[in-house]
Structure formats: C-alpha cells, structure tokens
Scaffold this active site. Structure first.
Site, PDB file in Angstrom:
ATOM      1  N   TRP A   7       0.825  -1.225   0.000  1.00  0.00           N
ATOM      2  CA  TRP A   7       0.000   0.000   0.000  1.00  0.00           C
ATOM      3  C   TRP A   7       0.852   1.265   0.000  1.00  0.00           C
ATOM      4  CZ3 TRP A   7      -4.386  -1.164   4.140  1.00  0.00           C
ATOM      5  CH2 TRP A   7      -5.158  -2.246   3.679  1.00  0.00           C
ATOM      6  N   GLU A  85      11.897   2.110  -3.652  1.00  0.00           N
ATOM      7  CA  GLU A  85      11.655   3.464  -3.128  1.00  0.00           C
ATOM      8  C   GLU A  85      12.519   3.711  -1.890  1.00  0.00           C
ATOM      9  OE1 GLU A  85       7.389   3.198  -2.979  1.00  0.00           O
ATOM     10  OE2 GLU A  85       7.315   3.211  -5.170  1.00  0.00           O
ATOM     11  N   SER A 189       3.888  -2.510 -11.910  1.00  0.00           N
ATOM     12  CA  SER A 189       2.663  -2.222 -12.678  1.00  0.00           C
ATOM     13  C   SER A 189       1.858  -3.478 -13.010  1.00  0.00           C
ATOM     14  CB  SER A 189       2.996  -1.426 -13.946  1.00  0.00           C
ATOM     15  OG  SER A 189       3.583  -0.183 -13.596  1.00  0.00           O
ATOM     16  N   GLY A 210       1.659  -2.872  -6.246  1.00  0.00           N
ATOM     17  CA  GLY A 210       1.563  -1.582  -5.572  1.00  0.00           C
ATOM     18  C   GLY A 210       0.210  -0.948  -5.827  1.00  0.00           C
TER      19      GLY A 210
HETATM   20  C1  PEP Z   1       5.491  -1.786  -5.656  1.00  0.00           C
HETATM   21  O1  PEP Z   1       5.251  -0.789  -4.982  1.00  0.00           O
HETATM   22  O2  PEP Z   1       6.158  -2.725  -5.185  1.00  0.00           O
HETATM   23  C2  PEP Z   1       4.980  -1.843  -7.024  1.00  0.00           C
HETATM   24  C3  PEP Z   1       5.282  -2.885  -7.770  1.00  0.00           C
HETATM   25  O3  PEP Z   1       4.198  -0.790  -7.436  1.00  0.00           O
HETATM   26  P1  PEP Z   1       3.253  -0.727  -8.755  1.00  0.00           P
HETATM   27  O4  PEP Z   1       2.496  -2.042  -8.807  1.00  0.00           O
HETATM   28  O5  PEP Z   1       2.361   0.431  -8.527  1.00  0.00           O
HETATM   29  O6  PEP Z   1       4.156  -0.596  -9.928  1.00  0.00           O
END
Ligand code: PEP
Length: 231
Positions: A7, A85, A189, A210
C-alpha cells in the site's frame, strides 16, 4: 503462489472488507503490506500482514525505524525489505537491505526482499550484473531460508504503467533463482489485465502489487489470476 499488496504511504481498502473477499481463495496466499499505522487493523482482520521495512537492531537510537521484536509484538508476520523506493529516496544500500532481511528472519519474521535494475542499468546491458550483486549479498547474509521470498521489481516498471514482458520477467526470475533458489514474485505495474500472462511463466511465483492493491476489486482479480495460473 503469493500475491502481496504494497500500500506504500496510502490508506488502503478496509482490512475487514478485504479479508472477507480473499477468505475463500484457494491456491494463493495474499499478503498485505500496509503503512505502520494500519498494521494492527490488518492483523486484527486476520490478514497475513507484513511491514514495509524493518531495522536490524532489536532497539536503539534509530529514529523513524521499527524493529523485528516490535513487529512480532503486534502480531505482524513479516516485512518487505529493499523496496526500490527505500533504495532510491532513502539511500538504502545492498548491505543495509541484507542486514534488515537477516535480522528479521533471525527474529522469526518472514521476508520479501526486493531487487531490480534501473532503466539506465537495463539499457547499458547491466541487468544481470546488478541482480547478481543485489541477490548475492542477500544470499551471503540469509542463504536459502524457508521464510525468505524474493521480488524482482525492475525500477523502471514501478508505478509507471510499464510492465516487463512475461519473457523478460521469466529470464530475470530464472537468473535470480540460479543465485538463490527461493520463490520470486514479479512486481512492477501488475494489473488484472497483465497478471495472468506474467504468472503463467514457470519461474514467476506470484506478484508484488503496488497501485492496483489499493483497489479491492483489482487486488482480488490479481489473486484469482494467481490461483488459476497453477491449477
Ligand atoms: C510496488 O510498490 O512494489 C509496485 C510494484 O508498485 P506498482 O504495482 O504500482 O508498480
């Protein structure tokens, strides 16, 4: 198969509503990684709950950090470590990540350790070198621990809407497993529209999601795709 929902620093869905929706799913383990303030509510709702990071010391002068015993005391089951991140914006190094993973495993937590290359590294042909270093350090500290799972998250695919092709994911996962033979989740994604083809790859053992985990329907659809992929 495992589908983990990160999250990030967002308020996710209502934990009890989410727990109701995923209760009957067979063949997939759903893990929720909420912000620290939501950990208790997720545990109380009966969700398998991971923190988004964990420190290597049990206590000490580390403002803003949280320790393995503190998470265990809340009933938390595990933690992410090494999310890109954390590496990008908070300067976490490969060694920091491996130390966090090792301490969490030693304390009895489960761990999802994230690795992945940047766009620049992929463009310059350095993907395998980057993965070899990132996974190698985790292997040195943790070895093939039963409670350790890896997540391949190409940095250029996180939150960008760009996804690795199933073939790119398969190639990276197989390479990672040649260094450290543990399950590998794909992250970057993942959405209901692309989950099935990614998880059809033999070395893709689930997804780290994510943005799409913030919506109950999308998250449940991805969990269902994971369950179908090995049935
Ligand atoms: C994540 O935060 O681990 C991620 C994969 O984000 P997203 O799915 O938004 O790319």
């Amino acid at each position: 198969m495992i589908v983990a929902g990160n999250w990030k620093m967002f308020t996710g869905p209502d934990p009890r509503a989410l727990a109701d929706r995923i209760a009957g799913l067979q063949g997939v383990e759903a893990i929720i990684c909420p912000p620290y303030t939501e950990l208790r509510a997720c545990v109380d709702a009966g969700l398998t709950t991971f923190a988004q990071n964990v420190h290597w010391e049990p206590e000490g002068p580390y403002t803003g950090e949280i320790s393995p015993p503190m998470l265990l005391g809340l009933g938390v089951h595990g933690s992410l470590v090494g999310h890109s991140e954390r590496r990008q914006y908070f300067g976490e190094t490969d060694i920091d990540v491996a130390r966090r993973a090792e301490a969490a495993l030693d304390a009895g937590l489960r761990v999802i350790a994230c690795v992945g290359e940047t766009q620049e590294e992929r463009d310059s042909g350095d993907t395998e070198m980057v993965l070899r270093v990132q996974v190698g350090v985790i292997d040195d500290e943790c070895g093939e621990d039963d409670r350790l799972v890896l997540a391949y998250e190409p940095v250029w695919a996180i939150g960008t809407g760009r996804t690795a092709t199933p073939e790119m994911a398969q190639e990276a996962h197989s390479f990672i497993k040649s260094i450290l033979d543990r399950p590998v989740l794909y992250g970057g994604s993942v959405k209901p529209e692309n989950a099935a083809e990614l998880m059809a790859q033999p070395d893709v053992d689930g997804a780290l999601v994510g943005g799409a985990s913030l919506d109950i329907e999308s998250f449940v659809e991805i969990c269902e795709a994971a369950a179908r992929s090995r049935s």
